[in-house]
Design an enzyme around this catalytic site. Structure first.
Site: not given
Lengths: 301, 301
Positions: A265, A62, A64-65, A137, A207, A60
């Site tokens: 995580h 976000h 940080d990913h 999520h 996530d 996804h």
């Protein structure tokens, strides 16, 4: 098939933990799942060449990913990569790859193919397939299952000898799944081969709020890697932000009948001891940057 | 005024060196020059809070010099930043900041102001100004000089006493630059104050092929931080790719009359010894990640 955690933090990196990324190595190939900022440097630290990456799966968008994609693609190009790279992700990955491939003065020296995947989509590779599943999520998010193709059964040397088959070419024919003729008799592969053996199954959840879809995707996984952002003290916060607690992650593994569970995580507020105190599954591994696990075949356990 | 090298590699990071970024700290404020991938984590490693950054100056849009902006902005927002942040750079910085502020699902919780600077542009801050100068590289690139405002001269206590000025309020008036009346006499500030004292000058050159513009910008710098990508064995390569050799960087400092030189942005092929063997300026410092230097006032040296 070996899995290495490249980064095990969440949201922001810490001194000890980089941003989310999991590398899977299989028969000389490397596949990344998520690609947080700093992935290229973490791989250097762990002595892993990012030039061997054949495909990348993003769960996804976000930051940080996926923000590590930008620098990783530039470094691959800097080091002279010419092979095509495929980047999979939810709807939006095409636009993100287009941005990554043209930002600033960058012109990649290799082809970057971006493919958008939806719930239930399956991609077949040489010897394995990857299935995407929409999981719960706060933004559209995919989980991924990598399953190896079924392998032929074991060749039974005793049976072959008892049937009087001479060693050599005829063994190979049978192993390849072809009938042979011997002294007027027809010998079929199943006369000397055991039943087909399942390959290995690896599941990665980025996530995820615990949900039936995550359990379904993880069914019988030989290794489940999933997030465990919070402990029970912040169970409500986990629910609100679409994340799992340690107990929630263990619950997914238990309901799915996963064989092994690797947690990652983590919110920086928790120590390894905090996390261990809440695990509720066996065997479980508390992820650290650079940690590797071999995934055994189901029949090797 | 303290300068810290956050990353000293070039092109790609190494295990030992992060991507280009220089932090300048001055009176509680922090300013970044360039922002390569991994800047936020490097700052954590060096115990520096990126929440204190007031502005960022990008030299040019090769990925190693700006891709860290993306994650840094997201982490600032994650940690609740509310103050505006200004990002300066050559033409294109507005578009890059727009992308960084909207990529994936990101919505910054603070205002990001992007300002494009051209050759000779000057920005005045509280107590200092930054001048941008176009320098020679293979893409449009700026170098930056940060110069503090002139400070009032020293207050001469002996002279003040000799003039019979009583200690206290009247001293302060004179120090603030105002005339005073004392027993029918007019006493002017210059009667008791030395000549105005120059502030400090810091110059940062990102990627640069030695050129008169770089020398001009660096004139009398108290500290010049500049790239030294190659040694003389690859002088031709440096010329072709728009970079400096160690000798080239020293030449800029010498011609500019810089007081101190700090080299950075090294190709991973060279050791510290390789670089030291070619330095041709004194005093020179060979940059390492996390290295800090205080910049003394010109009259404190």
């Amino acid at each position: 098939m070996k899995v290495t955690l490249i980064g095990t933090s969440c949201g922001v990196p810490t001194k000890e933990r980089g941003l989310p990324c999991v590398a899977l190595q299989r028969e000389g190939e490397m596949i990344l799942f998520d690609c947080g900022e700093g992935t290229q440097r973490q791989m250097m630290r762990f002595g892993m060449s990012f030039m061997k990456i054949s495909s990348i799966f993003i769960t996804h968008f976000h930051g940080d990913h996926f923000l590590g994609l930008f620098g990783l693609l530039q470094s691959m190009s800097f080091f002279g990569r010419e092979e095509q790279l495929t980047v999979f992700g939810p709807r939006g990955i095409v636009e993100i790859c287009r941005t990554a491939a043209s930002i600033g003065h960058f012109k990649p020296g290799f082809e970057i193919v971006a493919k958008e995947l939806g719930d239930g989509d399956q991609v077949q590779f040489n010897g394995y397939r990857v299935t995407a599943s929409r999981v719960d999520h706060i933004v559209p998010t995919l989980g991924y299952a990598l399953e190896e193709d079924v392998r032929p059964g074991r060749f039974d040397l005793e049976k072959a000898k008892a049937l009087g088959i001479p060693e050599g070419r005829l063994y190979k024919e049978l192993q390849m799944g072809r009938e042979i003729q011997l002294g007027g008799r027809t010998i079929r592969p199943e006369d000397v081969m055991g039943p087909p053996r399942p390959g290995r199954k690896f599941v990665y959840l980025g996530d995820v709020r615990p949900c039936p879809e995550a359990v379904e995707l993880s069914t019988n996984a030989d290794l489940l890697v999933t997030e465990a952002t919070f402990c029970e003290d912040l169970a409500e916060r986990a629910e609100e932000t679409g994340h799992s607690t340690v107990k929630g992650a263990c619950g997914i593994a238990r309901r799915a009948g996963a064989k092994r569970l690797l947690l990652t995580h983590f919110s920086p507020r928790y120590s390894r001891e905090d996390i261990l105190a809440e695990v509720d599954f066996d065997p479980v591994f508390i992820g650290e940057d650079g940690m590797s696990l071999e995934i055994p075949y189901p029949d090797q356990r």
